[in-house]
Design a protein around this motif. Structure first.
Motif, PDB file in Angstrom:
ATOM      1  N   LEU A  13       0.858  -1.187   0.000  1.00 41.10           N
ATOM      2  CA  LEU A  13       0.000   0.000   0.000  1.00 41.10           C
ATOM      3  C   LEU A  13       0.893   1.235   0.000  1.00 41.10           C
ATOM      4  O   LEU A  13       1.780   1.374   0.853  1.00 41.10           O
ATOM      5  CB  LEU A  13      -0.882   0.008   1.243  1.00 41.10           C
ATOM      6  N   SER A  14       0.663   2.133  -0.956  1.00 40.83           N
ATOM      7  CA  SER A  14       1.479   3.336  -1.065  1.00 40.83           C
ATOM      8  C   SER A  14       0.559   4.554  -1.162  1.00 40.83           C
ATOM      9  O   SER A  14      -0.342   4.603  -1.999  1.00 40.83           O
ATOM     10  CB  SER A  14       2.378   3.254  -2.306  1.00 40.83           C
ATOM     11  N   ILE A  15       0.802   5.540  -0.286  1.00 40.71           N
ATOM     12  CA  ILE A  15      -0.017   6.756  -0.235  1.00 40.71           C
ATOM     13  C   ILE A  15       0.924   7.948  -0.123  1.00 40.71           C
ATOM     14  O   ILE A  15       1.941   7.887   0.576  1.00 40.71           O
ATOM     15  CB  ILE A  15      -0.961   6.745   0.988  1.00 40.71           C
ATOM     16  N   ALA A  16       0.582   9.039  -0.795  1.00 43.04           N
ATOM     17  CA  ALA A  16       1.381  10.260  -0.689  1.00 43.04           C
ATOM     18  C   ALA A  16       0.482  11.473  -0.840  1.00 43.04           C
ATOM     19  O   ALA A  16      -0.496  11.457  -1.592  1.00 43.04           O
ATOM     20  CB  ALA A  16       2.484  10.287  -1.742  1.00 43.04           C
ATOM     21  N   VAL A  17       0.840  12.518  -0.127  1.00 44.09           N
ATOM     22  CA  VAL A  17       0.137  13.798  -0.198  1.00 44.09           C
ATOM     23  C   VAL A  17       1.162  14.870  -0.525  1.00 44.09           C
ATOM     24  O   VAL A  17       2.229  14.919   0.089  1.00 44.09           O
ATOM     25  CB  VAL A  17      -0.571  14.130   1.134  1.00 44.09           C
ATOM     26  N   GLN A  18       0.844  15.718  -1.486  1.00 40.55           N
ATOM     27  CA  GLN A  18       1.720  16.820  -1.866  1.00 40.55           C
ATOM     28  C   GLN A  18       1.016  18.146  -1.600  1.00 40.55           C
ATOM     29  O   GLN A  18      -0.097  18.377  -2.072  1.00 40.55           O
ATOM     30  CB  GLN A  18       2.089  16.729  -3.349  1.00 40.55           C
ATOM     31  N   HIS A  19       1.685  18.998  -0.841  1.00 46.42           N
ATOM     32  CA  HIS A  19       1.193  20.348  -0.574  1.00 46.42           C
ATOM     33  C   HIS A  19       2.297  21.303  -0.989  1.00 46.42           C
ATOM     34  O   HIS A  19       3.223  21.561  -0.225  1.00 46.42           O
ATOM     35  CB  HIS A  19       0.859  20.512   0.905  1.00 46.42           C
ATOM     36  N   GLY A  20       2.220  21.786  -2.224  1.00 50.45           N
ATOM     37  CA  GLY A  20       3.314  22.584  -2.762  1.00 50.45           C
ATOM     38  C   GLY A  20       4.571  21.746  -2.859  1.00 50.45           C
ATOM     39  O   GLY A  20       4.592  20.713  -3.511  1.00 50.45           O
ATOM     40  N   ASP A  21       5.634  22.149  -2.176  1.00 50.38           N
ATOM     41  CA  ASP A  21       6.892  21.400  -2.192  1.00 50.38           C
ATOM     42  C   ASP A  21       6.949  20.338  -1.095  1.00 50.38           C
ATOM     43  O   ASP A  21       7.896  19.546  -1.045  1.00 50.38           O
ATOM     44  CB  ASP A  21       8.078  22.355  -2.020  1.00 50.38           C
ATOM     45  N   LEU A  22       5.971  20.331  -0.217  1.00 51.90           N
ATOM     46  CA  LEU A  22       5.951  19.379   0.889  1.00 51.90           C
ATOM     47  C   LEU A  22       5.276  18.085   0.461  1.00 51.90           C
ATOM     48  O   LEU A  22       4.181  18.109  -0.106  1.00 51.90           O
ATOM     49  CB  LEU A  22       5.202  19.983   2.079  1.00 51.90           C
ATOM     50  N   VAL A  23       5.918  16.948   0.747  1.00 56.18           N
ATOM     51  CA  VAL A  23       5.343  15.634   0.421  1.00 56.18           C
ATOM     52  C   VAL A  23       5.367  14.766   1.679  1.00 56.18           C
ATOM     53  O   VAL A  23       6.401  14.650   2.347  1.00 56.18           O
ATOM     54  CB  VAL A  23       6.119  14.933  -0.711  1.00 56.18           C
ATOM     55  N   ARG A  24       4.235  14.159   1.985  1.00 59.06           N
ATOM     56  CA  ARG A  24       4.130  13.194   3.076  1.00 59.06           C
ATOM     57  C   ARG A  24       3.781  11.841   2.472  1.00 59.06           C
ATOM     58  O   ARG A  24       2.880  11.743   1.642  1.00 59.06           O
ATOM     59  CB  ARG A  24       3.047  13.618   4.071  1.00 59.06           C
ATOM     60  N   GLU A  25       4.498  10.786   2.903  1.00 62.76           N
ATOM     61  CA  GLU A  25       4.309   9.463   2.301  1.00 62.76           C
ATOM     62  C   GLU A  25       4.045   8.395   3.357  1.00 62.76           C
ATOM     63  O   GLU A  25       4.469   8.507   4.501  1.00 62.76           O
ATOM     64  CB  GLU A  25       5.550   9.052   1.502  1.00 62.76           C
ATOM     65  N   HIS A  26       3.369   7.334   2.926  1.00 65.75           N
ATOM     66  CA  HIS A  26       3.176   6.135   3.742  1.00 65.75           C
ATOM     67  C   HIS A  26       3.348   4.923   2.850  1.00 65.75           C
ATOM     68  O   HIS A  26       2.792   4.856   1.750  1.00 65.75           O
ATOM     69  CB  HIS A  26       1.775   6.106   4.361  1.00 65.75           C
ATOM     70  N   THR A  27       4.107   3.947   3.338  1.00 70.25           N
ATOM     71  CA  THR A  27       4.251   2.665   2.649  1.00 70.25           C
ATOM     72  C   THR A  27       4.051   1.559   3.679  1.00 70.25           C
ATOM     73  O   THR A  27       4.634   1.611   4.767  1.00 70.25           O
ATOM     74  CB  THR A  27       5.642   2.520   2.018  1.00 70.25           C
ATOM     75  N   GLY A  28       3.217   0.584   3.352  1.00 69.75           N
ATOM     76  CA  GLY A  28       2.952  -0.495   4.289  1.00 69.75           C
ATOM     77  C   GLY A  28       2.320  -1.680   3.599  1.00 69.75           C
ATOM     78  O   GLY A  28       2.139  -1.689   2.376  1.00 69.75           O
ATOM     79  N   PRO A  29       1.972  -2.710   4.368  1.00 66.37           N
ATOM     80  CA  PRO A  29       1.331  -3.887   3.785  1.00 66.37           C
ATOM     81  C   PRO A  29       0.018  -3.517   3.108  1.00 66.37           C
ATOM     82  O   PRO A  29      -0.766  -2.715   3.636  1.00 66.37           O
ATOM     83  CB  PRO A  29       1.097  -4.798   4.994  1.00 66.37           C
ATOM     84  N   GLY A  30      -0.210  -4.113   1.942  1.00 62.18           N
ATOM     85  CA  GLY A  30      -1.457  -3.877   1.221  1.00 62.18           C
ATOM     86  C   GLY A  30      -2.325  -5.113   1.237  1.00 62.18           C
ATOM     87  O   GLY A  30      -2.571  -5.690   2.286  1.00 62.18           O
TER      88      GLY A  30
END
Length: 238
Positions: A13-30
């Motif tokens: 499972l891969s999730i990411a949020v981009q707010h301008g130059d800021l990126v927050r990510e999550h990677t885990g079991p799907g």
């Protein structure tokens, strides 16, 4: 841009949020866990990035090919979140081919620009597509029709690399003479692909977003199984 991206097409499972130059990510079991974890994790990442659904320019998801359940999950969540945003006015949805995301991840991590992207399709088959990076246009050019077949059927042009997750299960059966690099359709890759795809008009209303299925079915009907047993019995009489 303000973007939410996620992929549930593989066991990761891969999730990411981009707010301008800021990126927050999550990677885990799907897999089976993805549907339970996806929305809470999206909410957490949006909060960490200081974003609301109303502030998103688009919701990006890996549309396939990949796990049937995973593709349905990603599409349904993207549609639901997009429909509900902005007081029901909605936000655009951007479906992205997972094999294109594999190629982009290979470019970012390994510098590959001529890639045969391959994902394990299970049932002794792989999904594949040739993808070439066009630097002048800052985008990928990929096969319009993706392949599905045995690992031995994947053809790799001279000088190209194979990227994906199929090397481990299939080993030397998959393009043994070509260089291989590991790569998955990550949400970060979806974020990098999004600007060019949005500029090309790839965004759509949530109601129009659909998964991309390559394999029509994953199981035989009872009648098909009985017919297969009858054919096997006829060809191998005791």
């Amino acid at each position: 841009m303000n973007l939410l991206a996620f992929d549930t097409s593989t066991d990761i499972l891969s999730i990411a949020v981009q707010h301008g130059d800021l990126v927050r990510e999550h990677t885990g079991p799907g897999g089976a866990q993805a549907s339970a974890v996806l929305i809470p994790t999206i909410n957490r990442l949006l909060a960490e990035a200081g974003l609301s659904f109303a502030a998103l320019d688009a919701i990006v998801f890996g549309r396939g090919p990949g796990s049937f359940t995973g593709l349905r999950t990603a599409c349904a969540v993207a549609q639901g979140l997009a429909f509900g945003a902005r007081g029901g006015a909605g936000v655009p949805v951007l479906p992205v081919d997972t094999l294109l995301a594999v190629a982009e991840e290979a470019r970012q991590r390994h510098g590959c620009t001529q890639v045969v992207a391959v994902l394990d399709a299970r049932m002794d088959e792989v999904y594949s597509a040739r993808c070439e990076w066009l630097p002048a246009e800052h985008r990928w050019q990929a096969d319009a029709d993706f392949g599905l077949g045995a690992p031995e059927t994947v053809e790799v042009p001279a000088g190209w690399s194979v990227a994906g997750n199929a090397r481990t299960p299939y080993g030397e059966r998959l393009a043994p003479q070509a260089p291989h690099v590991p790569a998955l359709p990550t949400a970060a890759a979806l974020l990098r692909l999004a600007p060019a795809l949005l500029a090309a008009g790839g965004a759509m209303a949530a109601s129009d977003a659909l998964p991309r299925y390559i394999r029509d079915k994953v199981a035989k009907t009872t009648a098909e199984r009985e017919a297969l047993r009858a054919a096997q019995a006829a060809s191998n009489p005791s």
